[in-house]
Write a protein that holds these residues in place. Sequence first.
Motif, short mmCIF file in Angstrom:
data_model
loop_
_atom_site.label_atom_id
_atom_site.label_comp_id
_atom_site.label_asym_id
_atom_site.label_seq_id
_atom_site.Cartn_x
_atom_site.Cartn_y
_atom_site.Cartn_z
N ASN A 17 0.84 -1.19 0.00
CA ASN A 17 0.00 0.00 0.00
C ASN A 17 0.88 1.24 0.00
OD1 ASN A 17 -1.59 2.21 0.78
ND2 ASN A 17 -2.96 0.94 1.99
N GLU A 18 0.67 2.13 -0.96
CA GLU A 18 1.54 3.31 -1.10
C GLU A 18 1.26 4.38 -0.05
OE1 GLU A 18 1.79 4.76 -5.09
OE2 GLU A 18 2.12 2.77 -5.91
N ASP A 19 0.14 4.29 0.65
CA ASP A 19 -0.18 5.29 1.67
C ASP A 19 0.37 4.90 3.05
OD1 ASP A 19 -1.60 6.77 -0.19
OD2 ASP A 19 -3.42 5.60 0.15
N SER A 20 0.91 3.70 3.16
CA SER A 20 1.40 3.21 4.45
C SER A 20 2.89 2.92 4.38
CB SER A 20 0.68 1.91 4.84
OG SER A 20 -0.69 2.14 5.00
N VAL A 21 3.52 2.93 5.55
CA VAL A 21 4.94 2.59 5.67
C VAL A 21 5.05 1.56 6.79
CG1 VAL A 21 7.23 3.47 6.25
CG2 VAL A 21 5.67 4.87 4.88
N THR A 22 5.85 0.52 6.56
CA THR A 22 6.08 -0.49 7.58
C THR A 22 7.21 -0.04 8.50
OG1 THR A 22 5.33 -2.24 6.09
CG2 THR A 22 6.65 -2.93 7.99
N MET A 23 6.93 -0.02 9.79
CA MET A 23 7.90 0.38 10.79
C MET A 23 8.41 -0.87 11.51
SD MET A 23 7.64 3.62 10.29
CE MET A 23 8.63 4.35 11.60
N LEU A 24 9.66 -0.78 11.98
CA LEU A 24 10.26 -1.88 12.74
C LEU A 24 10.53 -1.40 14.16
CD1 LEU A 24 11.66 -4.71 12.83
CD2 LEU A 24 13.75 -3.54 12.13
N THR A 54 -6.56 3.75 15.52
CA THR A 54 -6.98 3.93 14.13
C THR A 54 -5.81 4.08 13.15
OG1 THR A 54 -7.19 6.32 14.45
CG2 THR A 54 -9.18 4.99 14.77
N GLU A 55 -4.65 4.49 13.63
CA GLU A 55 -3.53 4.77 12.73
C GLU A 55 -2.55 3.61 12.55
OE1 GLU A 55 -3.76 7.31 10.98
OE2 GLU A 55 -4.27 9.11 12.08
N VAL A 56 -2.48 2.70 13.53
CA VAL A 56 -1.53 1.59 13.46
C VAL A 56 -2.25 0.34 12.95
CG1 VAL A 56 -0.01 0.08 14.81
CG2 VAL A 56 -0.09 2.53 15.29
N ARG A 57 -1.61 -0.36 12.02
CA ARG A 57 -2.23 -1.55 11.42
C ARG A 57 -1.22 -2.70 11.36
NH1 ARG A 57 -6.64 -0.23 12.11
NH2 ARG A 57 -7.97 1.04 10.82
N ARG A 58 -1.72 -3.92 11.35
CA ARG A 58 -0.94 -5.12 11.05
C ARG A 58 0.29 -5.30 11.94
NH1 ARG A 58 -2.74 -2.96 6.60
NH2 ARG A 58 -4.26 -4.13 5.41
N VAL A 59 0.11 -5.28 13.24
CA VAL A 59 1.23 -5.55 14.15
C VAL A 59 1.58 -7.04 14.05
CG1 VAL A 59 1.99 -5.59 16.55
CG2 VAL A 59 0.56 -3.71 15.73
N MET A 65 11.20 -12.92 18.50
CA MET A 65 10.41 -12.31 19.57
C MET A 65 11.13 -11.15 20.26
SD MET A 65 8.71 -15.84 21.02
CE MET A 65 7.82 -15.12 22.37
N ASN A 66 12.01 -10.47 19.52
CA ASN A 66 12.70 -9.30 20.09
C ASN A 66 12.35 -8.03 19.31
OD1 ASN A 66 14.05 -9.77 17.72
ND2 ASN A 66 16.09 -9.79 18.62
N ALA A 67 11.47 -8.16 18.32
CA ALA A 67 11.10 -7.02 17.49
C ALA A 67 9.71 -7.26 16.91
CB ALA A 67 12.12 -6.81 16.38
N ALA A 68 9.14 -6.21 16.32
CA ALA A 68 7.82 -6.32 15.70
C ALA A 68 7.75 -5.33 14.56
CB ALA A 68 6.73 -6.04 16.72
N ILE A 69 6.85 -5.59 13.62
CA ILE A 69 6.60 -4.64 12.55
C ILE A 69 5.14 -4.21 12.63
CG2 ILE A 69 8.40 -5.45 10.98
CD1 ILE A 69 6.19 -7.02 9.48
N PHE A 70 4.87 -3.02 12.09
CA PHE A 70 3.50 -2.53 11.99
C PHE A 70 3.47 -1.46 10.92
CE2 PHE A 70 5.72 -0.33 15.41
CZ PHE A 70 5.48 1.02 15.15
N ASP A 71 2.29 -1.23 10.36
CA ASP A 71 2.11 -0.22 9.32
C ASP A 71 1.51 1.04 9.92
OD1 ASP A 71 3.09 -1.98 7.48
OD2 ASP A 71 1.23 -2.20 6.34
N VAL A 72 1.99 2.18 9.43
CA VAL A 72 1.43 3.48 9.82
C VAL A 72 1.23 4.31 8.55
CG1 VAL A 72 2.57 3.44 12.08
CG2 VAL A 72 3.68 4.61 10.18
N PRO A 73 0.34 5.31 8.60
CA PRO A 73 0.18 6.19 7.44
C PRO A 73 1.49 6.92 7.14
CG PRO A 73 -1.61 6.49 9.01
CD PRO A 73 -0.58 5.65 9.68
#
Length: 126
Positions: A17-24, A54-59, A65-73
């Motif tokens: 999705n071009e409107d979101s960025v995956t964060m680590l 509402t802003e954080v998605r797909r955790v 088990m020492n990190a996680a990813i999630f999408d934000v606008p």
Amino acid sequence: AGHGTAELRSRSLQTSNEDSVTMLFKGAEGTEIRNPSYIWTYLKNNVGEIDVDTEVRRVAITKEMNAAIFDVPKAKVDIFLELSKKSKYGESIEVAKELPELMERPQNSFGGRGGFSMGSGGGRGG
């Protein structure tokens, strides 16, 4: 010359999705992240400017088990990057450059919040 690299960085690695960025999110040394609620709680306690629900998605938790990813606008990325500067225990948040190996989700579990994000918004249509 070098086309495509900036474009790749500015979209979700999980959905393209071009409107979101995956964060680590990387936990502090020795932190074990057992489930997504750890990340939700951390973000809710540390991000005051936006509504995390509402802003954080797909955790998703990494296999180690020492990190996680999630999408934000895309427009909110800087708010999350600022958290690394305020880090109290050595945890960090950065833009994910690639998808890490993720923990297998149990087949019979909806994984808390992430389970029903797929079906929401279906009635709006277009």
